[in-house]
Structures are given as C-alpha cells and as structure tokens.
Design an enzyme around this catalytic site. Sequence first.
Site, PDB file in Angstrom:
ATOM      1  N   CYS A 117       0.816  -1.541   0.112  1.00 28.21           N
ATOM      2  CA  CYS A 117      -0.226   0.093  -0.166  1.00 28.21           C
ATOM      3  C   CYS A 117       0.754   0.999  -0.232  1.00 28.21           C
ATOM      4  O   CYS A 117       1.896   1.243  -1.248  1.00 28.21           O
ATOM      5  CB  CYS A 117      -1.307   0.018   1.183  1.00 28.21           C
ATOM      6  SG  CYS A 117      -2.564   1.031   1.105  1.00 28.21           S
ATOM      7  N   HIS A 160      -3.958  -5.010  -0.096  1.00 33.64           N
ATOM      8  CA  HIS A 160      -3.211  -5.180   1.000  1.00 33.64           C
ATOM      9  C   HIS A 160      -3.685  -7.167   1.103  1.00 33.64           C
ATOM     10  O   HIS A 160      -4.262  -7.614   1.668  1.00 33.64           O
ATOM     11  CB  HIS A 160      -4.407  -4.263   2.342  1.00 33.64           C
ATOM     12  CG  HIS A 160      -4.107  -3.910   2.127  1.00 33.64           C
ATOM     13  ND1 HIS A 160      -3.547  -3.127   3.596  1.00 33.64           N
ATOM     14  CD2 HIS A 160      -4.714  -2.447   2.041  1.00 33.64           C
ATOM     15  CE1 HIS A 160      -3.611  -1.952   2.830  1.00 33.64           C
ATOM     16  NE2 HIS A 160      -4.056  -1.676   2.812  1.00 33.64           N
ATOM     17  N   GLU A 173      -2.525  -8.971   3.308  1.00 41.06           N
ATOM     18  CA  GLU A 173      -3.102  -9.361   4.858  1.00 41.06           C
ATOM     19  C   GLU A 173      -4.264  -9.387   5.226  1.00 41.06           C
ATOM     20  O   GLU A 173      -5.017 -10.071   6.344  1.00 41.06           O
ATOM     21  CB  GLU A 173      -1.947  -8.560   5.602  1.00 41.06           C
ATOM     22  CG  GLU A 173      -2.462  -6.658   6.093  1.00 41.06           C
ATOM     23  CD  GLU A 173      -2.193  -6.248   5.397  1.00 41.06           C
ATOM     24  OE1 GLU A 173      -1.562  -6.287   3.997  1.00 41.06           O
ATOM     25  OE2 GLU A 173      -2.683  -4.769   5.166  1.00 41.06           O
TER      26      GLU A 173
END
Lengths: 215, 258
Positions: free
Chosen positions: A83, A193, A195
Amino acid sequence: MQTIAVVDYGMGNLRSVVNALQVVADDRDQVILTSDPAQVLQADRVVFPGQGAAGDCMRAIDEYGLRESITVAAQQRPFLGICMGLQVLIEHSEENQGTACLGIFKGQVKYFGDGHKDQSGVKLKVPHMGWNRVTQTQSHPLWHSIADDSRFYFVHSYYLEVETPDLLAGVTDYGFSFTSAIARDNLFALQCHPEKSADAGLQLLRNFVNWDGRP
Amino acid sequence: MSLAKRIIPCLDVDNGRVVKGVKFVDIRDAGDPVENARRYNLEGADELTFLDITASSDDRDTMVHVVEDVAREVFIPLTVGGGIRELADIRRMLNAGADKVSINTAAVFNPEFVAAAADKFGSQCIVVAVDAKRVSAEDEPGRWEIFTHGGRKPTGIDTLEWVQKMDAYGAGEILLTSMDRDGTKIGFDNELTRQVSEVVRVPVIASGGVGNLQHLADGILQGKADAVLAASIFHFGEYRISEAKAFMRARGIEVRDD
C-alpha cells in the site's frame, strides 16, 4: 530460521500484517515489528507496510530515522512493500500538495480524481475500496500458486504511474488500468493488502517468506 | 468494471459474545465471535463488521480481546463499531487488529471528531455510521433526518447534507442504516441509499431491512450501494453468504467468488 522485520513507523494497523506473516512463516522464523533502523538492516527479509497520507508517511520515516535503512534493504534483501509502502518508493506523490518520496523508482503517484468514472460514464467511488482483480503482467515467484486475475483487497485514493514498464508485475482496472504491483530484483510491492486478502493474500505472503529474492 | 460489490455480515457482540447467533446448527459454540468470523470467512464474506452493543463502558476491553482473537486468524477486513468516542478508542481497536472503526453518535455530537480521526489515522479506517429516518410524507419528495439513540431522538440534521459533510470531513466510507426499515425484513430504503450514494464521493454500505436475497441485489441495483450489510438473514442460517453471491452474480452484479 530467519528474521522477518515489519517496519513500524506509526502508520496504520500493522497487527494484521504480523498476524498473517506468523500464520505463513515457519514456526522457527521470527516476525518482528520494529522501528529500529539497525534491526531493519539486520533482518533476513523486510516488509514495508503503510497507511494514511504520503506526507505523514514520509515525515514519520524521517522522524524514525528509517530512510536509509529502508532504501538499503529495498536494494539488498527480499523486500515487500504494501500500500503506502509501495507508493513512497516512487519519486513523487501528488498527495498533500505534492510530496517528495523515497525516489527508489522513477514515477508519480496520482489522485484518482473526484470526477472519476468508468468507460461507460458511471461514477466510481474514491477511495477505490474492496476486492478487485490483479492481472499478473509477468511471471514471478511471488505469484506462485495464485491464479491470474485473483481478487485482492484494496483501499486507496492514489495510484502509481511508473516510467519503466519492465517494473510492472500486476495491473488492476478501476476506470483505467493502473499499476497494482511492481517487481525488480529483490523487491516486490503491492497496492493492495495481502494481509487482508484471504487465501490469495496469504499465499502471496507465504511465497514472500520463502522467496530467495531473485525474480 | 472489476471491483466487486461487497457482502458484509454484521455481528452484534455483547460482553464478548455474539448475540442472535443462537440458531446456528453446525458450529460448536454459537456465541463465539471467532467461530462466527471463521465461518463467514469460509463462506466468502468480503468483510466483517462487529458492533459492540455492551451497555457498560467498563466492559469495552472485552471487545478489544474479541478483535485480537479474530484478527489472529481471519484475514479479511474487520470493522468495529459501538462506543467509539475518542481517538484513544480508535487507536485501541486498530492496535488490536481492526482495519476500520465505525463512528456514529460521537460524529453527530462532535463532527470535528471525524475530522480529527481521519487526520490521525487516515480516512481508510474511518467509517461514519448514519441512522436516517424518513420525515417527509409519502407523496412528497424524500427527506430523511439523522436520528440517534437507536432511532428515537431526532437531530434536525438533513441526511443528504450530513453525509456530504462527513465525506468532506474525511470519512472513508458511509454505513447508511434506514431506521424505518431496520428489523422489518422488507428491504433497504433504496431511494435513500441511491440519493446518498449519488451525493458522496466515498463508498456507501446499505443497511437495515434485509429479509431475503432479492433485497441485497436491490440495494446494489436500485440503491447504487457499493456494499450491503445484513445480520439476521445470515445469522439464523436462512442464507449462506455463498448463496447470496450466486444470487447476485446471476443478476449481473460483480461479486468476489473466485
């Protein structure tokens, strides 16, 4: 056994990045959240996340004295930008009336714009938020076992425009096609992202913790 | 277009336990937030929203632990709402592993709080929850007012003006609940949703009134929402998220199902 450093410069929720790395890493691996430039330089691999505005990110990097260690790590060992950790690698961002960034790559970070529309004239919301497809523009170890055009979770209002097309590793369509992943040598960086991207994201992180740093 | 419309199950949490989840048949512990989150994640939920309905603020710490536990094993975006009144509340939830917090009453009483929160943590993690109730007569053009206290207290604030203000103050997303429809199972207020979605730059999550899958699709197609939120139709096992996605895809709505 290896050390994976997640760079903490006070920008955003890093807990999820650490949690996800812990899930995919070997039990003997150490995942550390650190603001210490020396620890960043000593780690076997480095994850460089980030959220918020470009100006704040750059200010925080300098306040923590992390500019040099990030730049060195980005050139020397397996390095994953996420990001804002992608955007600030570039020379310059339009955000905050113009922000000089780390300048590791040539290019610009631009705003999607308030009047952003798709090809048929339908208004597109900014931030670009949600699950969108990443089209893989080169084969890369970090795409291993991830289907082309898999969806990842995005949330951003600014996008990357690189000057050198050979940097491109993935593109995403939001009104137009923008750079959603770049790769060079030991470095890989994503706008989305991993994650927060369920199975595809965890697979990418798994690929990263096992990567030898060669394209 | 390749950005998927999102389906977000909402879980009410009271003192660390999911309420309403009692009719779930095939999970071990119907009230365990982690079990619920895991199940929704497997079914393909695009995000999860936890609403802390704990009455006493002394028990807020419980919610922090819930978020920590869920974030340890569920890797999709997590939003936490309920009792977010200060910057410290936001920091606590983000540090626990939440990706976004939803601010409702505190925004109405102190709009500057939204600006301060967006400035401090970034708009991407600030959701402003808006509870709107229609105040115009049936034959008049729609006018909706912001209500607080579960729809009981009017504020005199016009909803369309309010959402634009929140957008300008740095909200990253609007969670829009029709207080007329909430709990009715007759569908979203799609006129309200469409008008809000058209006047703001940021994504809008439609909420309040879902009783079946057609309602979810209508929220997107008629309400022009970017995401749809529902609680009971998923909690009681009436529909699975995967069924909702198949239904929406069959109606030409782009969803994440790969």
